[in-house]
Write an enzyme that holds these catalytic residues in place. Structure first.
Site, mmCIF file in Angstrom:
data_model
loop_
_atom_site.group_PDB
_atom_site.id
_atom_site.type_symbol
_atom_site.label_atom_id
_atom_site.label_comp_id
_atom_site.label_asym_id
_atom_site.label_seq_id
_atom_site.Cartn_x
_atom_site.Cartn_y
_atom_site.Cartn_z
ATOM 1 N N LYS A 13 -11.325 -18.386 61.568
ATOM 2 C CA LYS A 13 -10.269 -18.870 62.293
ATOM 3 C C LYS A 13 -9.129 -18.004 62.750
ATOM 4 O O LYS A 13 -8.662 -17.922 63.844
ATOM 5 C CB LYS A 13 -9.834 -20.027 61.555
ATOM 6 C CG LYS A 13 -10.654 -21.231 61.060
ATOM 7 C CD LYS A 13 -9.866 -22.427 60.229
ATOM 8 C CE LYS A 13 -9.308 -21.829 59.048
ATOM 9 N NZ LYS A 13 -10.331 -21.815 57.879
ATOM 10 N N ARG A 88 -6.195 -30.716 57.862
ATOM 11 C CA ARG A 88 -7.006 -30.332 56.932
ATOM 12 C C ARG A 88 -7.499 -31.449 56.000
ATOM 13 O O ARG A 88 -8.448 -31.421 55.287
ATOM 14 C CB ARG A 88 -6.568 -29.299 55.883
ATOM 15 C CG ARG A 88 -6.995 -27.843 56.224
ATOM 16 C CD ARG A 88 -6.274 -26.946 55.057
ATOM 17 N NE ARG A 88 -7.014 -25.800 54.913
ATOM 18 C CZ ARG A 88 -6.820 -24.669 55.215
ATOM 19 N NH1 ARG A 88 -5.813 -24.400 56.006
ATOM 20 N NH2 ARG A 88 -7.661 -23.607 54.859
ATOM 21 N N ARG A 127 -12.550 -9.139 52.875
ATOM 22 C CA ARG A 127 -11.569 -9.219 53.808
ATOM 23 C C ARG A 127 -10.135 -8.625 53.127
ATOM 24 O O ARG A 127 -9.925 -8.427 52.217
ATOM 25 C CB ARG A 127 -11.325 -10.811 53.820
ATOM 26 C CG ARG A 127 -10.051 -10.915 55.036
ATOM 27 C CD ARG A 127 -9.430 -12.317 54.922
ATOM 28 N NE ARG A 127 -9.582 -13.147 53.814
ATOM 29 C CZ ARG A 127 -9.577 -14.464 54.360
ATOM 30 N NH1 ARG A 127 -9.498 -14.907 55.681
ATOM 31 N NH2 ARG A 127 -9.767 -15.404 53.472
ATOM 32 N N ARG A 160 -6.317 -10.511 49.599
ATOM 33 C CA ARG A 160 -5.269 -11.809 49.109
ATOM 34 C C ARG A 160 -5.525 -12.168 47.977
ATOM 35 O O ARG A 160 -7.008 -12.156 47.424
ATOM 36 C CB ARG A 160 -5.768 -12.751 50.020
ATOM 37 C CG ARG A 160 -4.595 -12.910 51.324
ATOM 38 C CD ARG A 160 -5.210 -13.775 52.306
ATOM 39 N NE ARG A 160 -5.718 -15.278 52.132
ATOM 40 C CZ ARG A 160 -6.006 -16.078 52.861
ATOM 41 N NH1 ARG A 160 -6.120 -15.738 54.178
ATOM 42 N NH2 ARG A 160 -6.547 -17.252 52.456
ATOM 43 N N ARG A 171 -11.942 -23.207 46.879
ATOM 44 C CA ARG A 171 -11.559 -23.444 48.457
ATOM 45 C C ARG A 171 -12.619 -24.002 49.088
ATOM 46 O O ARG A 171 -12.507 -25.076 50.033
ATOM 47 C CB ARG A 171 -11.187 -22.167 49.116
ATOM 48 C CG ARG A 171 -9.534 -21.643 48.566
ATOM 49 C CD ARG A 171 -9.426 -20.266 48.697
ATOM 50 N NE ARG A 171 -9.335 -20.231 50.152
ATOM 51 C CZ ARG A 171 -9.532 -18.513 50.663
ATOM 52 N NH1 ARG A 171 -9.597 -17.649 49.917
ATOM 53 N NH2 ARG A 171 -9.137 -18.594 52.111
HETATM 54 P P1 AP5 Z 1 -10.734 -14.851 58.948
HETATM 55 O O1 AP5 Z 1 -10.539 -14.784 60.413
HETATM 56 O O2 AP5 Z 1 -9.855 -14.177 58.100
HETATM 57 O O3 AP5 Z 1 -11.079 -16.432 58.438
HETATM 58 P P2 AP5 Z 1 -10.098 -17.525 58.476
HETATM 59 O O4 AP5 Z 1 -10.998 -18.809 58.764
HETATM 60 O O5 AP5 Z 1 -8.872 -17.335 59.214
HETATM 61 O O6 AP5 Z 1 -10.105 -17.592 57.038
HETATM 62 P P3 AP5 Z 1 -8.750 -18.075 55.955
HETATM 63 O O7 AP5 Z 1 -9.210 -17.620 54.154
HETATM 64 O O8 AP5 Z 1 -7.484 -17.236 56.103
HETATM 65 O O9 AP5 Z 1 -8.971 -19.551 55.875
HETATM 66 P P4 AP5 Z 1 -8.342 -20.632 54.926
HETATM 67 O O10 AP5 Z 1 -8.664 -21.593 55.902
HETATM 68 O O11 AP5 Z 1 -9.100 -20.614 53.563
HETATM 69 O O12 AP5 Z 1 -7.095 -19.964 54.572
HETATM 70 P P5 AP5 Z 1 -5.531 -20.475 55.116
HETATM 71 O O13 AP5 Z 1 -4.660 -18.995 55.191
HETATM 72 O O14 AP5 Z 1 -5.563 -21.279 56.190
HETATM 73 O O15 AP5 Z 1 -12.184 -14.079 58.619
HETATM 74 C C1 AP5 Z 1 -12.655 -13.975 57.182
HETATM 75 C C2 AP5 Z 1 -13.361 -12.386 57.226
HETATM 76 O O16 AP5 Z 1 -14.413 -12.497 57.961
HETATM 77 C C3 AP5 Z 1 -12.504 -11.512 57.779
HETATM 78 O O17 AP5 Z 1 -12.395 -10.371 56.956
HETATM 79 C C4 AP5 Z 1 -12.848 -11.311 59.147
HETATM 80 O O18 AP5 Z 1 -12.692 -9.799 59.556
HETATM 81 C C5 AP5 Z 1 -14.375 -11.287 59.039
HETATM 82 N N1 AP5 Z 1 -15.028 -11.991 60.108
HETATM 83 C C6 AP5 Z 1 -14.647 -12.832 60.893
HETATM 84 N N2 AP5 Z 1 -15.474 -13.205 61.830
HETATM 85 C C7 AP5 Z 1 -16.463 -12.226 61.760
HETATM 86 C C8 AP5 Z 1 -17.729 -12.271 62.447
HETATM 87 N N3 AP5 Z 1 -18.074 -12.791 63.342
HETATM 88 N N4 AP5 Z 1 -18.486 -11.146 61.859
HETATM 89 C C9 AP5 Z 1 -18.142 -10.501 60.850
HETATM 90 N N5 AP5 Z 1 -17.009 -10.320 60.203
HETATM 91 C C10 AP5 Z 1 -16.164 -11.526 60.532
HETATM 92 O O19 AP5 Z 1 -4.798 -21.245 53.835
HETATM 93 C C11 AP5 Z 1 -4.708 -20.628 52.767
HETATM 94 C C12 AP5 Z 1 -4.444 -21.736 51.657
HETATM 95 O O20 AP5 Z 1 -3.112 -22.132 52.149
HETATM 96 C C13 AP5 Z 1 -5.419 -22.703 51.632
HETATM 97 O O21 AP5 Z 1 -6.378 -22.549 50.651
HETATM 98 C C14 AP5 Z 1 -4.525 -24.023 51.063
HETATM 99 O O22 AP5 Z 1 -4.285 -24.048 49.618
HETATM 100 C C15 AP5 Z 1 -3.226 -23.712 52.103
HETATM 101 N N6 AP5 Z 1 -3.179 -24.487 53.227
HETATM 102 C C16 AP5 Z 1 -3.095 -24.035 54.545
HETATM 103 N N7 AP5 Z 1 -3.057 -25.035 55.205
HETATM 104 C C17 AP5 Z 1 -3.009 -26.323 54.848
HETATM 105 C C18 AP5 Z 1 -3.045 -27.402 55.027
HETATM 106 N N8 AP5 Z 1 -3.043 -27.975 56.369
HETATM 107 N N9 AP5 Z 1 -2.962 -28.574 54.255
HETATM 108 C C19 AP5 Z 1 -2.797 -28.081 52.706
HETATM 109 N N10 AP5 Z 1 -2.940 -26.970 52.542
HETATM 110 C C20 AP5 Z 1 -2.824 -25.909 53.344
#
Ligand code: AP5
Length: 219
Positions: A13, A88, A127, A160, A171
């Site tokens: 994402k 979410r 990552r 992270r 997760r």
């Molecule tokens: P990356 O782009 O970093 O993926 P992402 O989907 O953004 O991953 P996140 O871990 O940030 O998502 P998340 O939803 O768990 O965490 P968030 O920060 O939102 O890509 C991943 C890796 O793959 C990278 O190394 C990238 O370079 C690589 N990559 C990407 N595309 C690729 C490709 N095509 N080929 C090769 N490599 C590739 O949330 C964190 C925490 O916050 C949650 O767990 C939750 O506790 C809380 N939280 C956040 N939002 C909410 C909400 N709305 N409600 C409740 N809790 C929430």
């Protein structure tokens, strides 16, 4: 344009949002980044969020919905924005609809990022993220030019805390239980645009650009 990026943790994402921001200038709102910024500053919100994030749980809707509403009320969101990591849960999606209705705004598209859990586990282990600006890297596929230093802002690039394998498993479980039902929710509204990010983000992005053009969202 008002866009939602919907996908599992580590599905790409943030990576895709960063490209869409560069191409279309869309305001990128990541609830995960907002929580991490608060955790870094040690605010009350950050301390509260950390107890859930460290376990791989969702931060409760009662906290997250208000935080998102504050963010989309900022002037830079008046003409649209791109949500990464929100909604979410079904209650978050319903709350978002209410917020948008009062602003006379509507969701144009929900990009569903498709990828297997197996590929996610492998990517997330490699990552790294900038702890200053949030730019995402991967030691295998997209390392920063200088190890440990962000290409964008020069900040420190770190692993992270919630990317430990056992937390990633938790997760993913949370995602399948609480977030995946949103696919059906938005499919019924005809808003889903699929993007295959299993192989390369170039493929996913070309599908997204083509779908935007098809829907008349870009000229
Ligand atoms: P990356 O782009 O970093 O993926 P992402 O989907 O953004 O991953 P996140 O871990 O940030 O998502 P998340 O939803 O768990 O965490 P968030 O920060 O939102 O890509 C991943 C890796 O793959 C990278 O190394 C990238 O370079 C690589 N990559 C990407 N595309 C690729 C490709 N095509 N080929 C090769 N490599 C590739 O949330 C964190 C925490 O916050 C949650 O767990 C939750 O506790 C809380 N939280 C956040 N939002 C909410 C909400 N709305 N409600 C409740 N809790 C929430």
């Amino acid at each position: 344009m008002l866009l939602i990026l919907l996908g599992a943790p580590g599905s790409g994402k943030g990576t895709i949002a960063s490209e869409l921001h560069k191409t279309y200038g869309l305001v990128h709102i990541s609830t995960g980044d907002i929580f991490r910024a608060n955790m870094k500053e040690g605010t009350a919100l950050g301390l509260q969020a950390k107890t859930y994030i460290d376990k791989g749980d969702l931060v409760p809707d009662s906290i997250t919905i208000g935080m998102l509403e504050d963010r989309i009320s900022q002037p830079d969101c008046a003409k649209g924005f791109m949500l990464d990591g929100f909604p979410r849960t079904i209650p978050q999606a319903e709350a978002l609809e209410g917020m948008l209705q009062t602003r006379s705004q509507k969701i144009d598209a929900v990009v569903r990022i498709d990828i297997s859990d197996e590929e996610i586990r492998s990517r997330v282990s490699g990552r790294r993220v900038c702890s200053s600006c949030g730019e995402s890297y991967n030691v295998d596929f997209r390392p920063p030019k200088t190890e440990g230093v962000c290409d964008v802002c020069g900040g420190p690039v770190i692993h992270r805390d919630d990317d430990k394998p056992e937390t990633v498993m938790a997760r993913l479980k949370t995602y399948h239980e609480k977030t995946q039902p949103l696919i059906d929710f938005y499919e019924k509204k005809g808003l889903i645009l699929p993007a295959d990010n299993e192989e390369s983000s170039k493929i996913a992005l070309s599908q997204i650009h083509a779908a935007f053009a098809d829907k008349g969202l870009i000229s």
